[in-house]
Design an enzyme around this catalytic site. Structure first.
Site, short mmCIF file in Angstrom:
data_model
loop_
_atom_site.label_atom_id
_atom_site.label_comp_id
_atom_site.label_asym_id
_atom_site.label_seq_id
_atom_site.Cartn_x
_atom_site.Cartn_y
_atom_site.Cartn_z
N TYR A 33 0.83 -1.20 0.00
CA TYR A 33 0.00 0.00 0.00
C TYR A 33 0.86 1.24 0.00
CZ TYR A 33 0.76 0.96 5.05
OH TYR A 33 1.30 1.27 6.28
N LYS A 147 6.44 -1.79 1.87
CA LYS A 147 5.25 -1.25 2.53
C LYS A 147 4.11 -2.27 2.41
CE LYS A 147 3.05 3.22 3.35
NZ LYS A 147 3.22 3.24 4.79
N GLU A 179 11.64 2.34 14.43
CA GLU A 179 10.78 3.42 13.94
C GLU A 179 9.46 3.39 14.70
OE1 GLU A 179 9.64 2.78 9.79
OE2 GLU A 179 9.85 0.63 10.08
N LEU A 204 10.94 1.17 7.18
CA LEU A 204 10.34 1.65 5.93
C LEU A 204 11.09 2.92 5.51
CD1 LEU A 204 7.74 1.20 4.09
CD2 LEU A 204 6.87 3.22 5.27
#
Ligand code: PDD
Length: 287
Positions: A33, A147, A179, A204
Site C-alpha cells: 500500500y 510497505k 521506527e 520503511l
C-alpha cells in the site's frame, strides 16, 4: 458531498465497492500500500510515494497495474470527487482473487483500491502541543522496507501505546529504536543535530523522512544518520516523528519521561514549518 472510493478502475460509493473473500490481500496480506498526504487539495510528495510503490510491488513480484501518470490522474480524480482539501489518500494493490493456495496464481489481475480520509494535518493539537510515545519490542518480519499491508505487529504496538496513554509506539530491536508504528523516528541531540536511523531492511524508507532530510540539509542543520538507543532518546533535547498523514509531530515524552523541557522544541518547530511550506508549494507537489 458523499464519499467516493476507487476499485479496479471504477469510482463508486463505498457500499458498492466490494472485494471477494478470496482476495489474497484478505487471506494472506499478499499486497502493498501507499499513503499520501493531501494539503490544499494537492498530493504531497506524490512522485516519491509512487516510486516507493513501484519498488514495493517489484519486491513482491506484482506487476504495477498503472503507469506513474495514470496513478497520478486517478489519485487526483479521487481527491477531486471527494472534494478533499486536507487529509490522507490510501491506495492498495493486492495479488488479486484466486482459490486459496499459497503459490502465486497465474493470469490474475491485481486488486486496486483507493480511498480518501479528510482530516486536519497542518493545524492539530498533536502538532501544536506534541505527543507521548511508549517503546515496545519490534515484532515485525525482516523486510520492513516493503510497505506491506501486513500490519498486525503495528496494530498491536499502537493499541498498546494507546492503552498506556500514548499516541504512538516506538519499536525497539537490540536496544535501538527502529521506527514508529506508523511513522519515522527522530531525535535532536543537545548539540542540535538530528539523529535518524539509516535506511535498511529494518525500517520503511519514509517519504516524509526523505524530504525532511533534504530540507534540514538545505537549512544547514547537522544530520547524523545512525541508530540511536532508547536511553539516548530519553536524554535527547527534542524528539519528533514524521509521516505522510501527520507531516512532523513533536514528541514531548517517551515512556513517561519528559523530553527536553516537555514542550515542542525549536528545531522540531522549524522543521515542521519548513515541511509545511514545501507541502504548500505548488511547484513541488504533484499537480
Ligand atoms: N505509515 N514507518 C512506518 C512503519 C510507517 O507505517 C510509515 C507510514 C512511516 C512513514 O512513512 P511516510 O513518511 O512515507 O508516510 C514510517 C502510514 C502513514 C500509514 O500506515 O498510515
Amino acid at each position: 458531498m458523499s464519499r467516493i472510493v476507487f476499485l479496479n478502475g471504477s469510482f463508486l460509493p463505498p457500499e458498492e465497492a466490494k472485494v471477494p473473500i478470496m482476495d489474497r490481500g484478505f487471506l494472506f496480506s499478499d499486497g502493498v500500500y501507499e499513503g499520501v498526504g493531501v494539503i490544499d487539495g494537492r498530493l504531497v510528495d506524490n512522485e516519491a510515494h509512487l516510486e516507493r510503490l513501484e519498488r514495493s510491488l517489484r519486491e513482491i513480484r506484482i506487476d504495477n497495474p498503472y503507469s506513474r501518470s495514470e496513478w497520478t490522474r486517478l489519485e487526483q480524480e479521487l481527491v477531486r470527487r471527494n472534494g478533499m482539501t486536507e487529509g490522507f489518500l490510501y491506495l492498495q494493490v493486492t495479488r488479486g482473487v484466486a482459490e486459496r493456495d499459497f503459490f502465486f496464481p497465474q493470469g490474475v489481475a491485481p486488486t486496486v483500491t483507493m480511498f480518501t480520509q479528510a482530516k486536519a494535518i497542518a493545524d492539530t493539537p498533536a502538532a501544536r502541543d506534541g505527543i507521548a510515545v511508549v517503546t515496545v519490542p519490534d515484532r515485525r518480519w525482516e523486510r520492513r522496507d516493503i510497505k506491506s499491508i501486513s500490519l498486525l505487529a503495528q496494530v498491536l504496538a499502537k493499541q498498546e501505546a494507546r492503552e498506556k496513554g500514548a499516541q504512538e509506539a516506538w519499536m525497539v530491536e537490540d536496544g535501538y529504536v527502529t521506527e514508529g508504528g506508523s511513522s519515522s523516528a527522530f531525535i535532536v541531540t543537545k548539540a542540535g543535530s538530528i539523529v535518524v536511523r539509516p535506511l535498511s531492511n529494518a525500517i520503511l524508507p519514509g517519504i516524509t523522512r526523505q524530504s525532511l532530510l533534504r530540507l534540514s540539509r538545505e537549512d544547514g542543520i547537522v544530520l547524523e544518520e545512525r541508530r540511536f538507543t532508547v536511553e539516548e532518546a530519553y536524554d535527547a533535547a527534542e524528539a519528533f516523528l514524521t509521516s505522510a498523514s501527520n507531516f512532523v509531530v513533536p514528541i514531548v515524552s517517551i515512556d513517561g519521561r519528559r523530553i527536553g523541557d516537555g514542550k515542542p522544541g525549536p528545531i522540531t518547530k522549524r522543521l515542521r514549518e519548513l515541511y509545511l511550506q514545501m507541502a504548500r508549494e505548488p511547484a513541488v507537489a504533484a499537480e
